[in-house]
Design a protein around this motif. Sequence first.
Motif, PDB file in Angstrom:
ATOM      1  N   ALA A 262      35.810  32.007  33.289  1.00  0.00           N
ATOM      2  CA  ALA A 262      35.308  32.679  31.705  1.00  0.00           C
ATOM      3  C   ALA A 262      33.820  32.347  31.595  1.00  0.00           C
ATOM      4  O   ALA A 262      33.045  32.977  31.128  1.00  0.00           O
ATOM      5  CB  ALA A 262      36.184  31.961  30.873  1.00  0.00           C
ATOM      6  N   ASN A 263      33.325  31.134  31.803  1.00  0.00           N
ATOM      7  CA  ASN A 263      31.858  30.845  31.583  1.00  0.00           C
ATOM      8  C   ASN A 263      30.984  31.396  32.492  1.00  0.00           C
ATOM      9  O   ASN A 263      30.019  31.783  32.150  1.00  0.00           O
ATOM     10  CB  ASN A 263      31.848  29.365  32.090  1.00  0.00           C
ATOM     11  CG  ASN A 263      32.468  28.313  31.344  1.00  0.00           C
ATOM     12  OD1 ASN A 263      32.597  28.692  30.034  1.00  0.00           O
ATOM     13  ND2 ASN A 263      32.867  27.197  31.716  1.00  0.00           N
ATOM     14  N   ALA A 264      31.591  32.011  33.921  1.00  0.00           N
ATOM     15  CA  ALA A 264      30.615  32.679  34.600  1.00  0.00           C
ATOM     16  C   ALA A 264      30.649  34.193  34.073  1.00  0.00           C
ATOM     17  O   ALA A 264      29.514  34.589  34.018  1.00  0.00           O
ATOM     18  CB  ALA A 264      31.149  33.011  36.116  1.00  0.00           C
TER      19      ALA A 264
ATOM     20  N   LYS B  32      25.710  37.188  28.591  1.00  0.00           N
ATOM     21  CA  LYS B  32      24.417  36.917  28.214  1.00  0.00           C
ATOM     22  C   LYS B  32      23.206  37.604  28.831  1.00  0.00           C
ATOM     23  O   LYS B  32      22.322  37.989  28.001  1.00  0.00           O
ATOM     24  CB  LYS B  32      24.352  35.378  28.290  1.00  0.00           C
ATOM     25  CG  LYS B  32      25.246  34.540  27.395  1.00  0.00           C
ATOM     26  CD  LYS B  32      24.994  32.930  27.427  1.00  0.00           C
ATOM     27  CE  LYS B  32      25.889  32.208  26.373  1.00  0.00           C
ATOM     28  NZ  LYS B  32      25.634  30.770  26.459  1.00  0.00           N
ATOM     29  N   GLN B  33      23.137  37.619  30.289  1.00  0.00           N
ATOM     30  CA  GLN B  33      22.358  38.353  30.654  1.00  0.00           C
ATOM     31  C   GLN B  33      22.142  39.765  30.495  1.00  0.00           C
ATOM     32  O   GLN B  33      21.078  40.333  30.005  1.00  0.00           O
ATOM     33  CB  GLN B  33      22.262  38.298  32.292  1.00  0.00           C
ATOM     34  CG  GLN B  33      22.402  36.679  32.944  1.00  0.00           C
ATOM     35  CD  GLN B  33      22.199  36.618  34.552  1.00  0.00           C
ATOM     36  OE1 GLN B  33      22.761  37.549  34.856  1.00  0.00           O
ATOM     37  NE2 GLN B  33      22.233  35.150  34.722  1.00  0.00           N
ATOM     38  N   GLN B  34      23.413  40.320  30.468  1.00  0.00           N
ATOM     39  CA  GLN B  34      23.485  41.833  30.030  1.00  0.00           C
ATOM     40  C   GLN B  34      22.767  41.936  28.349  1.00  0.00           C
ATOM     41  O   GLN B  34      22.234  42.888  28.349  1.00  0.00           O
ATOM     42  CB  GLN B  34      24.806  42.257  30.092  1.00  0.00           C
ATOM     43  CG  GLN B  34      25.018  43.752  29.839  1.00  0.00           C
ATOM     44  CD  GLN B  34      26.206  44.315  30.202  1.00  0.00           C
ATOM     45  OE1 GLN B  34      27.174  43.292  30.500  1.00  0.00           O
ATOM     46  NE2 GLN B  34      26.489  45.550  29.976  1.00  0.00           N
TER      47      GLN B  34
ATOM     48  N   GLU C  49      29.087  45.999  19.853  1.00  0.00           N
ATOM     49  CA  GLU C  49      30.174  45.862  20.694  1.00  0.00           C
ATOM     50  C   GLU C  49      30.005  44.624  21.655  1.00  0.00           C
ATOM     51  O   GLU C  49      30.914  43.896  21.729  1.00  0.00           O
ATOM     52  CB  GLU C  49      30.420  47.176  21.480  1.00  0.00           C
ATOM     53  CG  GLU C  49      31.172  48.276  20.523  1.00  0.00           C
ATOM     54  CD  GLU C  49      31.758  49.454  21.276  1.00  0.00           C
ATOM     55  OE1 GLU C  49      31.130  49.128  22.625  1.00  0.00           O
ATOM     56  OE2 GLU C  49      32.260  50.152  20.884  1.00  0.00           O
ATOM     57  N   LEU C  50      28.982  44.688  22.313  1.00  0.00           N
ATOM     58  CA  LEU C  50      28.830  43.268  23.363  1.00  0.00           C
ATOM     59  C   LEU C  50      28.775  42.125  22.485  1.00  0.00           C
ATOM     60  O   LEU C  50      29.401  40.850  22.895  1.00  0.00           O
ATOM     61  CB  LEU C  50      27.404  43.429  24.044  1.00  0.00           C
ATOM     62  CG  LEU C  50      27.033  42.429  24.964  1.00  0.00           C
ATOM     63  CD1 LEU C  50      28.260  42.435  25.904  1.00  0.00           C
ATOM     64  CD2 LEU C  50      25.886  42.589  25.831  1.00  0.00           C
ATOM     65  N   ARG C  51      28.107  42.012  21.247  1.00  0.00           N
ATOM     66  CA  ARG C  51      28.132  40.995  20.562  1.00  0.00           C
ATOM     67  C   ARG C  51      29.222  40.421  19.946  1.00  0.00           C
ATOM     68  O   ARG C  51      30.059  39.313  19.979  1.00  0.00           O
ATOM     69  CB  ARG C  51      27.246  40.828  19.242  1.00  0.00           C
ATOM     70  CG  ARG C  51      25.787  40.978  19.604  1.00  0.00           C
ATOM     71  CD  ARG C  51      24.712  41.142  18.323  1.00  0.00           C
ATOM     72  NE  ARG C  51      23.416  40.888  18.900  1.00  0.00           N
ATOM     73  CZ  ARG C  51      22.388  41.036  17.977  1.00  0.00           C
ATOM     74  NH1 ARG C  51      22.617  41.701  16.575  1.00  0.00           N
ATOM     75  NH2 ARG C  51      21.013  41.315  18.462  1.00  0.00           N
ATOM     76  N   GLN C  52      30.324  41.639  19.610  1.00  0.00           N
ATOM     77  CA  GLN C  52      31.539  41.310  19.000  1.00  0.00           C
ATOM     78  C   GLN C  52      32.453  40.871  20.264  1.00  0.00           C
ATOM     79  O   GLN C  52      33.349  39.793  20.062  1.00  0.00           O
ATOM     80  CB  GLN C  52      32.381  42.732  18.485  1.00  0.00           C
ATOM     81  CG  GLN C  52      31.560  42.981  17.440  1.00  0.00           C
ATOM     82  CD  GLN C  52      32.252  44.361  16.756  1.00  0.00           C
ATOM     83  OE1 GLN C  52      33.091  44.989  17.418  1.00  0.00           O
ATOM     84  NE2 GLN C  52      31.667  44.939  15.707  1.00  0.00           N
ATOM     85  N   GLY C  53      32.236  41.163  21.440  1.00  0.00           N
ATOM     86  CA  GLY C  53      33.143  40.752  22.590  1.00  0.00           C
ATOM     87  C   GLY C  53      32.702  39.195  22.816  1.00  0.00           C
ATOM     88  O   GLY C  53      33.491  38.569  23.356  1.00  0.00           O
ATOM     89  N   LEU C  54      31.550  39.003  22.887  1.00  0.00           N
ATOM     90  CA  LEU C  54      30.884  37.827  23.441  1.00  0.00           C
ATOM     91  C   LEU C  54      31.593  36.725  22.277  1.00  0.00           C
ATOM     92  O   LEU C  54      31.894  35.528  22.455  1.00  0.00           O
ATOM     93  CB  LEU C  54      29.533  37.544  23.282  1.00  0.00           C
ATOM     94  CG  LEU C  54      28.926  36.234  23.712  1.00  0.00           C
ATOM     95  CD1 LEU C  54      29.272  35.854  24.983  1.00  0.00           C
ATOM     96  CD2 LEU C  54      27.382  36.443  23.461  1.00  0.00           C
TER      97      LEU C  54
ATOM     98  N   LYS D 221      34.475  37.030  20.427  1.00  0.00           N
ATOM     99  CA  LYS D 221      35.804  36.762  20.492  1.00  0.00           C
ATOM    100  C   LYS D 221      36.011  35.761  21.608  1.00  0.00           C
ATOM    101  O   LYS D 221      37.016  35.194  21.633  1.00  0.00           O
ATOM    102  CB  LYS D 221      36.577  38.047  20.830  1.00  0.00           C
ATOM    103  CG  LYS D 221      36.583  39.063  19.581  1.00  0.00           C
ATOM    104  CD  LYS D 221      37.373  40.546  19.838  1.00  0.00           C
ATOM    105  CE  LYS D 221      37.321  41.042  18.782  1.00  0.00           C
ATOM    106  NZ  LYS D 221      38.015  42.632  18.948  1.00  0.00           N
ATOM    107  N   LEU D 222      35.337  35.937  22.932  1.00  0.00           N
ATOM    108  CA  LEU D 222      35.653  35.328  24.061  1.00  0.00           C
ATOM    109  C   LEU D 222      35.055  33.940  23.618  1.00  0.00           C
ATOM    110  O   LEU D 222      36.054  32.787  24.089  1.00  0.00           O
ATOM    111  CB  LEU D 222      34.530  35.758  25.217  1.00  0.00           C
ATOM    112  CG  LEU D 222      34.483  34.859  26.493  1.00  0.00           C
ATOM    113  CD1 LEU D 222      35.813  34.809  26.979  1.00  0.00           C
ATOM    114  CD2 LEU D 222      33.528  35.427  27.679  1.00  0.00           C
TER     115      LEU D 222
END
Length: 350
Positions: free
Chosen positions: A205-207, A213-215, A338-343, A345-346
């Motif tokens: 999960a950390n990977a 984050k890079q994306q 969407e990417l911020r929301q997924g991050l 939630k993770l």
Amino acid sequence: MSTAREQPIFSTRAHVFQIDPATKRNWIPASKHALTVSYFYDATRGVYRIISVGGAKAIVNSTITPNMTFTKTSQKFGQWADSRANTVYGLGFASEQHLAQFAEKFQEVKEAARVAREKSQDKTELTNPALSITAQQVLPGPVLGSNGPEEKLFRSQSADLESGTDRERLRKMLSEGSVTEVQWEAEFFSLQDNNSRLVAALHEANASVEQWKQQLAAYQEETETLRHRVAELESQGTQDSSSDNNKEELGQSLEELELLLKAKDEELQLLKSQRCGHWEGEAEERLQELEARNAELEQRLSAAEQSLAESRAQGERSRSELGRLGDILELKIFELSELRQGLAKLLEGN
């Protein structure tokens, strides 16, 4: 153990324990990891054994007798006492199903051992009838020792008492075993395996978070580039508005030129109609001058129309490019959201 004589009839994996001989209460793990525990059958002697080997050492070597009992002390732990080895064995299984299978096999093997013992006794009596007859003849008569029949009776009672003491001691060992400690020790190794799997999942999960984050940084950089492009287009739009003003001025000039040309045409027609006498030469010169002026005005009109068409085409291209970049910007902003929301939630899940 001879593999040619003994063959495994059932195998499973479990954590092996032995009762602490000092306290008779605590369990001592026989190994750090689960071992293979197998039922073996010796066809030559008609004997069943439970064997478990750790490395080059036999951890469990227990011969099953008809008077043994396998007891389930928890959902995943079971134990039995071996009077010959003077210990109590405990097995911690990975699931209830494995424990149930082992207990069922223990009952089957114990029954088979009982049948094998009865057949062995019957065979001994049949092959040695003299011993049976002698035993029948000797039993009614008392066997006298140095002190007579009382000594025989005392020895028999002492043997019974010693056997009863051993059985009572084994029952006490089983009853005094702490169920809570057994469950903790049995679950400890399962928790270690679960912990290893959780650690691996956490690293994965950390990977994934680092990759996201890079994306995200790449998307932010691309968004900034698009914003700069939109700002440039907006500045070009401002210039286009000034060019629109120039186009309006050109249009007005064109209209004025058209009116002037029309007036000159009318004047030319008038001069042609009035052309006569001594005015003919002067009118001809005036006519040529007007025609030259007319040709010049037509050239200016054509150039103005061409400039107006080019300005309009440039304005349409700028508007089209601005609209396309605006659509791309909205799409990237939506993907970034969407990417911020997924991050988020993770991170909440971790």
